[in-house]
Design an enzyme around this catalytic site. Sequence first.
Site, PDB file in Angstrom:
ATOM      1  N   GLU A 256       0.835  -1.207   0.000  1.00  0.00           N
ATOM      2  CA  GLU A 256       0.000   0.000   0.000  1.00  0.00           C
ATOM      3  C   GLU A 256       0.870   1.257   0.000  1.00  0.00           C
ATOM      4  OE1 GLU A 256      -3.458   0.112  -0.244  1.00  0.00           O
ATOM      5  OE2 GLU A 256      -3.041  -1.971  -0.760  1.00  0.00           O
ATOM      6  N   TRP A 259       1.954   1.696  -3.545  1.00  0.00           N
ATOM      7  CA  TRP A 259       0.890   2.319  -4.350  1.00  0.00           C
ATOM      8  C   TRP A 259       0.970   3.843  -4.243  1.00  0.00           C
ATOM      9  CZ3 TRP A 259      -2.321   1.294  -8.128  1.00  0.00           C
ATOM     10  CH2 TRP A 259      -2.793  -0.010  -8.341  1.00  0.00           C
ATOM     11  N   TRP A 287     -21.214  11.270 -19.596  1.00  0.00           N
ATOM     12  CA  TRP A 287     -21.651  11.183 -18.209  1.00  0.00           C
ATOM     13  C   TRP A 287     -23.038  11.805 -18.054  1.00  0.00           C
ATOM     14  CZ3 TRP A 287     -18.416   8.199 -15.600  1.00  0.00           C
ATOM     15  CH2 TRP A 287     -17.054   8.180 -15.937  1.00  0.00           C
ATOM     16  N   ASN A 322     -10.821   1.981   3.379  1.00  0.00           N
ATOM     17  CA  ASN A 322     -10.331   1.835   2.004  1.00  0.00           C
ATOM     18  C   ASN A 322     -11.222   0.959   1.132  1.00  0.00           C
ATOM     19  OD1 ASN A 322      -8.159   3.523   2.270  1.00  0.00           O
ATOM     20  ND2 ASN A 322      -6.706   1.910   2.773  1.00  0.00           N
ATOM     21  N   TRP A 340     -15.948  11.074 -12.651  1.00  0.00           N
ATOM     22  CA  TRP A 340     -15.081  10.844 -11.483  1.00  0.00           C
ATOM     23  C   TRP A 340     -14.553  12.139 -10.887  1.00  0.00           C
ATOM     24  CZ3 TRP A 340     -10.125  12.720 -11.699  1.00  0.00           C
ATOM     25  CH2 TRP A 340      -9.578  12.967 -12.961  1.00  0.00           C
ATOM     26  N   TRP A 363      -9.466   7.504  -7.997  1.00  0.00           N
ATOM     27  CA  TRP A 363     -10.738   7.788  -8.664  1.00  0.00           C
ATOM     28  C   TRP A 363     -10.710   7.330 -10.120  1.00  0.00           C
ATOM     29  CZ3 TRP A 363     -15.590   8.682  -7.512  1.00  0.00           C
ATOM     30  CH2 TRP A 363     -15.906   9.041  -6.199  1.00  0.00           C
TER      31      TRP A 363
END
Length: 431
Positions: A256, A259, A287, A322, A340, A363
């Site tokens: 993590e 990331w 959208w 998370n 997003w 996102w």
Amino acid sequence: MSKQKVSIFWFRRDLRLEDNVALYHALQSKYPVIPLFIFDTDILDSLPKNDARVGFIYESLQKINAKLKAIESSILIKKGTTTEVWKSLFQEYAVSEVFFNKDYEPYAIKRDLEIAALAKTNHAQCFSFKDQVIFEEKEIIKADGTPYTIYTPYKNKWLEKYKSLAPLQEYITLNYLFNFYRSNFDFPTLEQIGFEENNIKVIPYKLTEIANYHETRDFPAIDSTSYLSPHLRFGTVSIRKLVNWAAQENAVFLSELIWREFFMQILFCFPKVVNHNFKSAYDGIQWRNNEEDFKRWCTGNTGYPMVDAGMRQLNETGYMHNRVRMVVASFLCKHLLINWQWGEAYFAEKLLDYDLSANVGNWQWAAGTGCDAAPYFRVFNPDIQLKKFDEKGIYIRKWIPEFDLGYCEPMVDHAFARDRAIATYKAGGLN
């Protein structure tokens, strides 16, 4: 009479005295060091007056100042645009050297270039250092010199490079505290900075549960999170100490942290992701962007318990688990077909741990438009997520007290929303 020459160390995303790279080097300067923090109005003017993150920064600075007081020093607090503040500092002090740790966001890069140029104009040397990451900019690249855009090969290269350096060097600043400038600068109140208290507070981080992180991390009812993310965001904890520790304790937790650096590298190499899809093939998505639907999502009234519990937790505490973040983000983009960027902006307003690179990266992952994205046809089923990760409903009942007393119906049918999302993505130019 000539002024005493000084060095200035500029606190930003590194609100600690311990294991702070630029501070370590500043304190070995031949000039006494003035510690500085600037409340940057270019950032603050867009925030609510009770922004909890500003309160956390203020409290962190208070703790630093208390430690400095013990050695007859203090932190210099300024408010204004960084350029104007630095112009006044160069007039007030004989600044010979400026030290700060690097920041990799587009605004910060532009700001730091301007201050470095201003320092040069005022005959001061400017030094910047890597501190908030283990590997920065283009240190982890492919054999052909291009950046990785897929996480797993990036992670493998990161681990290979880390193992060649482990354990990472920590910078023992405490040996050089005697070189701080002797001072008793006024420490302003939060109100004098233009802000006020907020009941939402950053929780102290805890590492006691990390040994079992890989087993418990997906279950929001189990309070096994470390609460580290705001502390990493504002640098009240050293990433080197944390990585050295995580490498020994839990590989999943370490992944993590990797990331986090992957998304920072993506933002640095591809700054367009702040406002655009990483994959331009997704630019044609039409959208719906229904404002009433967005409001129901924001307030946690969608009729999907996992989504609503997550949004209410965010609104009340500034945190969200998370696993739940993935569910609520997927729901907004796929079930409601809302861009997003709307969700990213709402998280930016509410999250205590808001970090541009991670927020944008996650996102776009959820929307399926990012560099290492979930496939566009992957649409999380919120009900299945609830059964898998909160089967007894402990988490949802904590945040939805009316759940057993007439909870609202789902605002959209999952099967219908899934089919609509896939069709809309395909119509947007995908094969």
